[in-house]
Design an enzyme around this catalytic site. Structure first.
Site, PDB file in Angstrom:
ATOM      1  N   SER A   1      -1.207  -0.867  -9.545  1.00  0.00           N
ATOM      2  CA  SER A   1      -1.675   0.647  -9.185  1.00  0.00           C
ATOM      3  C   SER A   1      -3.333   0.059  -8.417  1.00  0.00           C
ATOM      4  CB  SER A   1      -1.709   1.906  -9.580  1.00  0.00           C
ATOM      5  OG  SER A   1      -2.272   2.635  -8.747  1.00  0.00           O
TER       6      SER A   1
ATOM      7  N   ASP B   1      -3.818   4.146  -2.341  1.00  0.00           N
ATOM      8  CA  ASP B   1      -4.311   3.458  -3.635  1.00  0.00           C
ATOM      9  C   ASP B   1      -2.653   2.300  -3.161  1.00  0.00           C
ATOM     10  OD1 ASP B   1      -2.416   4.439  -3.937  1.00  0.00           O
ATOM     11  OD2 ASP B   1      -2.596   4.547  -6.269  1.00  0.00           O
TER      12      ASP B   1
END
Length: 454
Positions: free
Chosen positions: A99, A243
């Site tokens: 992530s 993100d």
């Protein structure tokens, strides 16, 4: 000697530094263990743009195939694109990403068929135990007939599916700045947006897992400064930041001001309730008062949960909810197998903005009704002692209600705050909301003073 994987197997995923904490040999064991625990005869595997991702995902695929499972490699993808593949093909899946973590990290997000999450209580602990055992004893002998490994690019199918869920036919032309943060949004946005009446201004679309421009975590205000400046410089209608694995999105209005994820939750909830009248909407306990208010105003039923995607997804499944939102900018859709997808949330915002004439700031004002602090993290030496000090100070007040669903939530008719400990760091996380900025500042400062009193 068996490896100790306690440092990298978290509550919901695998995450650690490569190659210091894990490597391709462990990834292969995870692949074999995943197939054994899920009893899958076929799986899908995808990965992000980190330098270590192709090697790790390939090793996982080898381990899975050695246990007899056919493996479909979908290659570079966003996390929600992997969830799409899992739901679309009805197969368990594994996504290689860390992530928004720094470049040296990587991880695995795993799911069962239909994008159903794999966490500690739903298979991850068993996968860890098998991988640890095999790391000491050696992996089991391959089965007599190993699975086949094939490749299948799902990007166009993913884009078409998302676009089928939102009516964008009446959109006016919009100028949209997108900051992909050198993450997977740079891969998915061009295909998803290509049929829309938008002038796309791309920022940091080059896939680069070393994140040369800024961290790919748009919830940190420092990471959207470039987007805010570009929106103002371009005279754009909206800015969107994703993100690293592009499962979260953050929105900036035409003035370059950040839009609260609670306001986005409320806006999307109203749109989903128009499609599914009377539906249930999930929100966690640090989202704004405005979210349950808007849900009720639009004929829906709000359900409040603890913070964290596993709790949201559990409640989505239990209640049959049509939508769920978190203040961390994760947005979950029943029409997307209860999984989170920042891209679908972004399309809803574009549709809402593009089918009326006013600016985004005007549109979201109806959903952003209170003064909020955002999440304030405080490093403390003793989480329990600091929490007890806050509890003692507020519990004696006659006008205050205490809720302990997730940490402490104190509330009155004019304000509320939630204080909860981090599970992984010596931090306390504070969120405050009030009817006006002065009350917000007073309560915020009072709680922070108690937290930091030795």
């Amino acid at each position: 000697m068996a490896a100790d994987l306690s440092q990298i197997v978290k509550a919901y995923d695998v995450r650690g530094v490569v190659p210091d904490q894990w490597d391709e040999s462990l990834a292969e064991l995870f692949g074999a263990a995943f197939v054994q625990v899920t009893e899958a005869d076929a799986i899908v595997v995808g990965h992000d743009m980190r330098p270590s991702s192709p090697g790790l995902s390939g090793a996982f695929a080898r381990g899975a195939a050695a246990r007899g499972a056919d493996v479909t490699l979908i290659g570079l993808c966003s996390t929600d694109q992997l969830y799409f593949a899992s739901g679309h093909f009805g197969l368990p899946g594994a996504m290689f990403t860390a992530s928004h973590n720094p470049a040296q990290y990587n991880g695995i997000k795993m799911c069962r068929a239909g994008a159903s999450p794999v966490g500690q209580d739903t298979g991850l602990a068993d996968i860890r135990a098998l991988a640890e055992t095999w790391s000491g004893e050696g992996a089991p002998e391959p089965v007599a007939e190993p699975g086949k490994v094939t490749e299948h690019d799902t990007l166009s199918e993913y884009a078409a599916y998302l676009l089928s869920l939102v009516d964008l036919s009446a959109m006016r032309p919009l100028k949209v700045v997108v900051d992909a943060g050198n993450g997977m949004g740079g891969h998915t946005v061009p295909t998803v947006f290509e049929s829309l009446p938008v002038t796309l201004v791309p920022m940091y679309f080059e896939l680069d897992g070393t994140f040369p421009n800024h961290e790919a975590n748009p919830l940190d205000p420092a990471n959207i400064v470039d987007l805010q400046q570009r929106v103002r410089a371009e005279g754009a209608d909206i800015g969107i930041a994703f993100d690293g694995d592009a499962d979260r999105c953050f929105v900036v209005d035409e003035r370059g001001e950040g839009v609260s994820p609670s306001a986005i939750t409320a806006l999307v909830a109203a749109r989903e309730l128009a499609k599914h009248p009377g539906g249930t909407v999930i929100h966690n306990l640090i989202t704004s008062w405005s979210v349950p208010e808007v849900v009720r105003e639009n004929g829906g039923t709000p359900v409040r949960t603890r913070v964290g995607h596993s709790f949201i997804k559990q409640e989505m499944a239990r209640t049959g909810a049509i939508f769920g939102g978190e203040h961390s900018a994760h947005y979950y859709f029943r029409d997307f197998w209860n999984a989170d997808t920042g891209m679908l949330a972004a399309l809803h915002v574009l549709a809402a903005l593009g089918t009326q004439d006013g600016p985004l700031s005007e549109l979201v004002a109806q959903y952003d009704r209170y003064a909020g602090s955002g999440e304030i993290n405080s490093t403390v030496s003793d989480q329990a002692a600091s929490t007890a000090a806050v509890r003692s100070a507020f519990a004696s007040r006659s006008d205050v209600t205490l809720d302990t669903l997730d940490g402490l939530t104190f509330s009155t008719s004019d304000w509320w705050f939630n204080l909860r400990p981090s599970n992984t760091e010596p931090l306390l996380r504070l969120n405050v909301e009030a009817r006006d900025p002065a009350t917000l500042a007073k309560i915020r400062d009072e709680v922070l003073a108690l937290i930091h009193t030795p």
